[in-house]
Write an enzyme that holds these catalytic residues in place. Structure first.
Site, short mmCIF file in Angstrom:
data_model
loop_
_atom_site.label_atom_id
_atom_site.label_comp_id
_atom_site.label_asym_id
_atom_site.label_seq_id
_atom_site.Cartn_x
_atom_site.Cartn_y
_atom_site.Cartn_z
N LYS A 184 37.92 35.49 57.29
CA LYS A 184 38.54 36.79 57.03
C LYS A 184 38.20 37.76 58.15
O LYS A 184 37.17 37.61 58.79
CB LYS A 184 37.98 37.37 55.72
CG LYS A 184 38.48 36.69 54.46
CD LYS A 184 37.93 37.39 53.22
CE LYS A 184 38.42 36.71 51.95
NZ LYS A 184 39.88 36.83 51.77
N ARG A 226 41.39 28.89 43.92
CA ARG A 226 42.18 27.91 43.18
C ARG A 226 41.54 26.52 43.23
O ARG A 226 41.67 25.73 42.32
CB ARG A 226 43.63 27.90 43.72
CG ARG A 226 43.74 27.55 45.17
CD ARG A 226 45.06 27.98 45.79
NE ARG A 226 45.06 29.39 46.16
CZ ARG A 226 46.08 30.01 46.73
NH1 ARG A 226 47.20 29.35 46.99
NH2 ARG A 226 46.00 31.29 47.04
N1 BES Z 1 39.26 36.33 47.28
C1 BES Z 1 40.48 36.28 47.98
C2 BES Z 1 41.56 37.17 47.36
C3 BES Z 1 41.33 38.64 47.47
C4 BES Z 1 41.93 39.36 48.47
C5 BES Z 1 40.58 39.28 46.52
C6 BES Z 1 41.75 40.72 48.53
C7 BES Z 1 40.40 40.64 46.61
C8 BES Z 1 40.99 41.36 47.61
C9 BES Z 1 41.04 34.85 47.98
O1 BES Z 1 40.09 33.85 47.98
C10 BES Z 1 41.83 34.74 49.24
O2 BES Z 1 41.26 34.89 50.28
N2 BES Z 1 43.13 34.49 49.14
C11 BES Z 1 43.96 34.41 50.26
C12 BES Z 1 44.97 33.33 50.03
C13 BES Z 1 45.80 33.01 51.24
C14 BES Z 1 44.95 32.31 52.25
C15 BES Z 1 46.95 32.14 50.82
C16 BES Z 1 44.65 35.76 50.43
O3 BES Z 1 45.03 36.36 49.44
O4 BES Z 1 44.76 36.23 51.56
ZN ZN Z 2 39.38 33.41 49.92
#
Ligand code: BES
Ligand code: ZN
Ligand code: ZN
Length: 478
Positions: A259, A333
């Site tokens: 991230k 997931r």
């Molecule tokens: N924990 C994150 C989702 C999230 C994003 C929670 C912002 C709270 C605030 C999750 O594990 C994630 O990173 N999801 C990705 C999925 C993507 C790679 C398809 C996302 O939402 O960017």
């Molecule tokens: Zn994530």
């Protein structure tokens, strides 16, 4: 904070602040002073207005506070929850240690009393536990005063709000202080104190079982993963068996699909779904609903390390389905599907999960609504009814089979991400592939589990969203 109920006359209550509801355009105000306030234009009874009269004649309390309650016709438990929360936050910052709220007819009702107490307990919560100086003060006592016997409602509200604050406190802990095994230890402690059955599956056990999807995510971290399982069994056996599942990623760096650093510190709240489930179980143990409830919290840390998953890696989940990990940041997931399969093997009849699953749900619904997905409209109806009763905002999102096309790969049974569009739906659709027809609701709380700015009634930070809905769902199970 002590919570108390008394039915003594309002004038005899010796609190620092005695709150009376001040409605807009009220023909029979609780105190003649309210009419003067309204006439002077100082306070018209708008929600969150607080007008303070010191040393009120004829009262034992140090202050009489006209707490704005808005128009009487739009007054609900949800409004009162916010009013008491805001009053607690505003008054405790001004040196008030004890607050008493008067609930007189026609407002001397159980639902209002419970909500008032919830608001106070939730409003009193602060996120500054790790500050060594300058911490916000705690309100010492909140009393509810009414001629009606609202003692049971007061106790009920306190139980629910304390459960929610328990969840918030877990979410508030940073990743270094709450790795998966510490989350499991806190869950076990709560279970012991409340008479719940607790089983923690460790890494070896999960390997024996074949939870390759969860273990894949855990590989990148030196912190071992766990699967937390809590069981509540009602006194009379129930035909139904409800399962609450919560995402417990104690910190989400994204893994190799890392991230951006800006805002990454917030990813300590990636276990908010798991915390909500644990909070709900605390109240369920205390309030003893008629249905059997099992909680499952898969917990891992998503890190980048020498053994991390790489994009393109293929893992085999507990159900035997293989997954191509196209993005290691879509880890929630991956851990949830092993929990869902485990729940199915336990023979649960209904499942609800809460997960900070996607940024896409924040794009779709902002910070206002939880996104609700289901494979069973009747089950969703139950969850929506509970959410409505508890003043939590849920929005029904689509999950039809047309989305299946978004989840295709030639290399494994499923990829762990879809394309660019409908990210919250494809994440939910991925989970659905493991539910096998067991009635299930998925709640994406990425936008609602964390409050970005302090509100008058709630500190910035963890909200404890879904705790109240889960408790209500179990308590009202038929
Ligand atoms: N924990 C994150 C989702 C999230 C994003 C929670 C912002 C709270 C605030 C999750 O594990 C994630 O990173 N999801 C990705 C999925 C993507 C790679 C398809 C996302 O939402 O960017
Ligand atoms: Zn994530
Ligand atoms: Zn995550």
């Amino acid at each position: 904070m002590n919570v108390e109920f008394h039915s003594s006359p309002f004038s005899s209550i010796a609190a620092d602040a005695l709150l009376m509801l001040h409605f807009e355009d009220d023909p029979s105000p609780a105190h003649e002073w309210f009419s003067e306030l309204a006439a002077s234009g100082e306070a018209k009874g708008k929600v969150f207005d607080l007008a303070v009269l010191h040393r009120p004649a004829g009262f034992a309390a140090k202050r009489l506070v006209a707490a704005g309650a808005g128009p009487a016709r739009s007054f609900t438990p949800a409004v009162l929850r916010k009013i008491t929360g805001a009053a607690v936050r505003a008054l405790k910052s001004k040196g008030v240690h004890s607050i008493a709220l008067c609930l007189d007819h026609p407002y001397a009702e159980a639902a209002l009393a419970a909500a008032a107490v919830e608001g106070a307990v939730l409003g009193n919560y602060e996120v500054d536990v790790h500050k060594s100086e300058g911490r916000a003060t705690d309100l010492a006592t909140f009393q509810l005063i009414s001629p009606a016997d609202l003692a049971p409602a007061v106790a009920h509200g306190e139980t629910i709000a304390r459960a929610q604050n328990f969840a918030r406190a877990l979410v508030n802990e940073p990743g270094n202080l709450l790795p998966p095994l510490e989350l499991a230890a806190r869950a076990a402690k709560m279970a012991n104190e409340n008479g719940l059955d607790c089983e923690i599956l460790d890494e070896d056990r999960m390997r024996q079982l074949g939870m390759g999807s969860l273990l894949g995510v855990a590989m990148g971290s030196d912190q071992p993963p766990a699967m937390i399982i809590l069981r509540y069994t009602p006194a009379t056996p129930s035909p139904d068996h409800l399962c609450l599942i919560g995402k417990g990623v104690t910190f989400d760096t994204g893994g190799v699909s890392i991230k951006p650093s800006d805002g990454m510190e917030k990813m300590k709240y990636d276990m908010a779904g798991g915390a909500a489930v644990l909070g709900a179980m605390q109240a369920i143990a205390q309030l003893k609903p008629p249905v059997a409830v099992t909680a499952i919290v898969p917990t891992v840390e998503n890190m980048c390390g020498g053994r991390s998953l790489r994009p393109g890696d293929i893992v085999t989940s507990l159900s035997g389905k293989t997954i191509e990990v196209l993005n290691t940041d879509a880890e929630g997931r991956l851990i949830l599907v092993d929990a869902i399969e485990y729940a199915r093997r336990l023979g649960v009849t209904h499942m609800v999960d809460a997960a900070t699953l996607t940024g896409a749900i924040v794009v779709a619904l902002g910070h206002v609504h939880v996104g609700a997905f289901t494979n069973d409209e009747e089950m969703l109806g139950r969850v929506l009814a509970s959410a409505r009763a508890q003043g939590e905002n849920l929005w029904h999102m689509p999950l039809d089979d047309d989305y299946k096309d978004y989840l295709k790969t030639p290399f494994a049974d499923l990829p762990n991400i879809g394309g660019r569009w409908g990210g919250a739906v494809t994440a939910a659709y991925f989970l659905k592939e493991w539910t096998g027809g067991t009635p299930w609701v998925h709640l994406d709380i990425a936008g609602t589990a964390w409050l970005e700015e302090t509100k008058p009634f709630l500190a910035k930070g963890p909200t404890g969203v879904c705790v109240r809905t889960f408790i209500d769902l179990a308590l009202n199970w038929r």
